[in-house]
Design a protein around this motif. Structure first.
Motif, mmCIF file in Angstrom:
data_model
loop_
_atom_site.group_PDB
_atom_site.id
_atom_site.type_symbol
_atom_site.label_atom_id
_atom_site.label_comp_id
_atom_site.label_asym_id
_atom_site.label_seq_id
_atom_site.Cartn_x
_atom_site.Cartn_y
_atom_site.Cartn_z
ATOM 1 N N THR A 57 0.811 -1.221 -0.017
ATOM 2 C CA THR A 57 0.071 -0.118 0.097
ATOM 3 C C THR A 57 0.838 1.305 -0.128
ATOM 4 O O THR A 57 0.468 2.220 -0.284
ATOM 5 C CB THR A 57 -1.073 0.056 1.309
ATOM 6 O OG1 THR A 57 -0.134 -0.072 2.393
ATOM 7 C CG2 THR A 57 -1.851 -1.030 1.077
ATOM 8 N N ASP A 59 3.119 3.954 -1.460
ATOM 9 C CA ASP A 59 3.373 4.273 -2.874
ATOM 10 C C ASP A 59 4.932 4.385 -2.848
ATOM 11 O O ASP A 59 5.526 5.330 -2.065
ATOM 12 C CB ASP A 59 2.501 5.398 -3.110
ATOM 13 C CG ASP A 59 2.391 5.575 -4.762
ATOM 14 O OD1 ASP A 59 3.459 5.925 -5.107
ATOM 15 O OD2 ASP A 59 1.620 5.759 -5.166
ATOM 16 N N SER A 90 -7.093 3.112 -7.153
ATOM 17 C CA SER A 90 -5.903 2.820 -8.137
ATOM 18 C C SER A 90 -6.577 2.695 -9.485
ATOM 19 O O SER A 90 -5.851 2.708 -10.351
ATOM 20 C CB SER A 90 -5.489 1.463 -7.745
ATOM 21 O OG SER A 90 -6.405 0.519 -7.636
ATOM 22 N N ASN A 106 -3.603 1.877 -11.798
ATOM 23 C CA ASN A 106 -2.105 2.259 -11.342
ATOM 24 C C ASN A 106 -2.129 1.548 -10.154
ATOM 25 O O ASN A 106 -2.671 1.463 -9.117
ATOM 26 C CB ASN A 106 -2.107 3.481 -11.312
ATOM 27 C CG ASN A 106 -0.722 4.281 -10.842
ATOM 28 O OD1 ASN A 106 -0.137 4.539 -11.998
ATOM 29 N ND2 ASN A 106 -0.385 4.339 -9.751
ATOM 30 N N ASN A 107 -0.963 0.840 -10.021
ATOM 31 C CA ASN A 107 -0.401 0.251 -8.892
ATOM 32 C C ASN A 107 0.422 1.016 -8.030
ATOM 33 O O ASN A 107 0.942 2.295 -8.424
ATOM 34 C CB ASN A 107 0.614 -1.044 -9.237
ATOM 35 C CG ASN A 107 -0.317 -1.982 -9.970
ATOM 36 O OD1 ASN A 107 -1.358 -2.332 -9.609
ATOM 37 N ND2 ASN A 107 0.168 -2.441 -11.035
ATOM 38 N N ALA A 108 0.512 0.719 -6.609
ATOM 39 C CA ALA A 108 1.386 1.428 -5.558
ATOM 40 C C ALA A 108 2.921 1.531 -5.936
ATOM 41 O O ALA A 108 3.497 2.388 -5.676
ATOM 42 C CB ALA A 108 1.175 0.749 -4.363
ATOM 43 N N SER A 112 1.603 0.698 -14.398
ATOM 44 C CA SER A 112 0.440 1.081 -14.825
ATOM 45 C C SER A 112 -0.100 0.710 -15.853
ATOM 46 O O SER A 112 0.695 0.270 -16.697
ATOM 47 C CB SER A 112 -0.151 2.688 -14.681
ATOM 48 O OG SER A 112 0.842 3.210 -15.479
ATOM 49 N N ASP A 361 -6.831 12.046 -5.455
ATOM 50 C CA ASP A 361 -7.073 10.720 -4.654
ATOM 51 C C ASP A 361 -8.096 10.803 -3.373
ATOM 52 O O ASP A 361 -7.498 11.581 -2.469
ATOM 53 C CB ASP A 361 -5.925 10.128 -4.578
ATOM 54 C CG ASP A 361 -6.141 8.489 -4.065
ATOM 55 O OD1 ASP A 361 -7.040 8.299 -3.110
ATOM 56 O OD2 ASP A 361 -5.396 7.619 -4.293
#
Length: 384
Positions: A57, A59, A90, A106-108, A112, A361
């Motif tokens: 989690t 980033d 995400s 999009n990943n941590a 993406s 976000d």
């Protein structure tokens, strides 16, 4: 002839195969978005079926630098809106003038993937007879809304309004009046949905978007609609030439400000505080206007800005003193951390300074998104 050499050869072959199999990791790694190839060549069905792998989690993306997350060789055109999925941040949705509806995963860890969600491409788009000659581009997606409690229910504005109940796999056209510039859903009563269709009019649905009726008002050339989440009878509209307010759930409207406002944002902790991103029209400079009394009085917080054609504004939901504005004539993204008293450009890595859309976000407001005119969609992770 002895079959021993044959058995020996077979055993050697089996050993080699076993070594190869044990030495290969066939599990898919996190997909990397390629600026020149990834989004342009990705199949639409992959964009719909792809599931984000579980990642840490925290980033790990580079801080305070804009990173391009959807480019497609500059062929997207203007990115008209950005929407972060409130239940799964995400996942971000973008509307592009020439690219349609795009989903960015999009990943941590910063990896993406982006691809189109086809809306009307495979359907016969019905348009009201009086709008046949409006010159509407049926592929241009201009607005988007996610149901507040059912995150797989979408409403998309383009040549009319399309609804999806399964996150974009299937669509049904529920409205025929183009072009739909904005759609908003009442967060307390999601059956109430509102839409504005450019110069054509203003519309309301009382069944979650399934059917629509015209509301007779003086609203015209509307860019955006905004609902006060604390009191949903209060609404705001940004239009060409004016900002309006309604206190009866959109039935009647009163003019608040003489300015062309493509974007409005409200302070969730103090709903009487509103900001408006306004355009430069003719000799009139645009700016980021702020009201602290529900729209009765306004102050331009960017009177000395070098660039003054603003199209986007957002407020940090957890720290409303932090606000962002998008400028379209070369100013890029501006940030304030003191409620609008001072603004600073934050454009490191942003290779297109014509910004038309912004998003924050909701769960991690340090992450912000920017949609540009020709450069694609960018993402920044702020260090503070």
């Amino acid at each position: 002839m002895s079959d021993r050499p044959i058995r020996l050869a077979t055993q050697v072959l089996l050993c080699v195969v076993a070594l190869v199999v044990m030495g290969c990791d066939n599990s898919p790694g996190p997909p990397k978005f390629d600026r020149n190839e990834g989004a342009a060549r990705m199949k639409e069905k992959d964009a719909l079926k792809y599931t984000l792998p579980k990642t840490e989690t925290r980033d790990t993306s580079p801080k305070d630098i804009w990173v391009n997350k959807a480019y497609r060789e500059g062929q997207l055109g203007r990115v008209t809106f950005l929407t972060v999925n409130p239940n799964e941040p995400s996942v971000v949705y973008a509307g592009a003038r020439f690219g349609g509806l795009i989903r960015i995963l999009n990943n941590a860890d910063g990896s993406s993937r982006a691809g189109n969600i086809p809306v009307a491409a495979q359907y016969t788009v019905e348009v009201s007879s009086m709008d046949q000659n409006m010159g509407t581009d049926y592929s241009e997606v201009t607005s988007f809304a996610i149901h507040p409690t059912r995150s797989s229910t979408f409403l998309v504005g383009m040549a009319g309004i399309f609804m999806s109940l399964d996150a974009g796999n299937k669509w049904k056209q529920v409205f025929k009046r183009p072009p739909v510039n904005t759609i908003v859903i009442d967060p307390k009563n999601p059956d109430n949905v509102f839409a504005a269709s450019g110069s054509v009019g203003y519309y309301r649905s009382v069944d979650g978007g399934a059917t629509w009726t015209s509301v007779k008002t003086d609203l015209r050339f509307v860019y955006c609609l905004l609902i006060d989440s604390t009191d949903t009878s209060k609404m705001y509209a940004g239009a060409y030439g004016s900002v309006y307010k309604s206190t009866d759930a959109g039935t009647s409207w009163a003019k608040l400000l003489d300015a062309s406002a493509p974007s409005l944002a409200i302070n969730p902790m103090k709903p009487e505080v509103i900001i408006a991103a306004t355009r430069k029209v003719g000799k009139d400079r645009g700016g980021v206007f702020k009201s602290e009394d529900g729209g009765k009085t306004w102050k331009n917080t960017t009177p000395s800005a070098e660039h003054s054609d603003f199209w986007a504004c957002v407020i940090d939901p957890k720290n409303p003193s932090r606000m962002y504005a998008g400028e379209s004539s070369g100013g890029g993204v501006l940030r304030t951390v003191d409620g609008g008293n001072t603004w600073t450009p934050i454009n490191s890595g942003l290779n297109d300074l014509q910004v038309y859309s912004l998003a924050v976000d909701p769960k991690n407001p340090a992450i912000i998104w920017a949609g540009t005119d020709n450069g694609g969609v960018f993402r920044m992770v702020q260090s503070e």
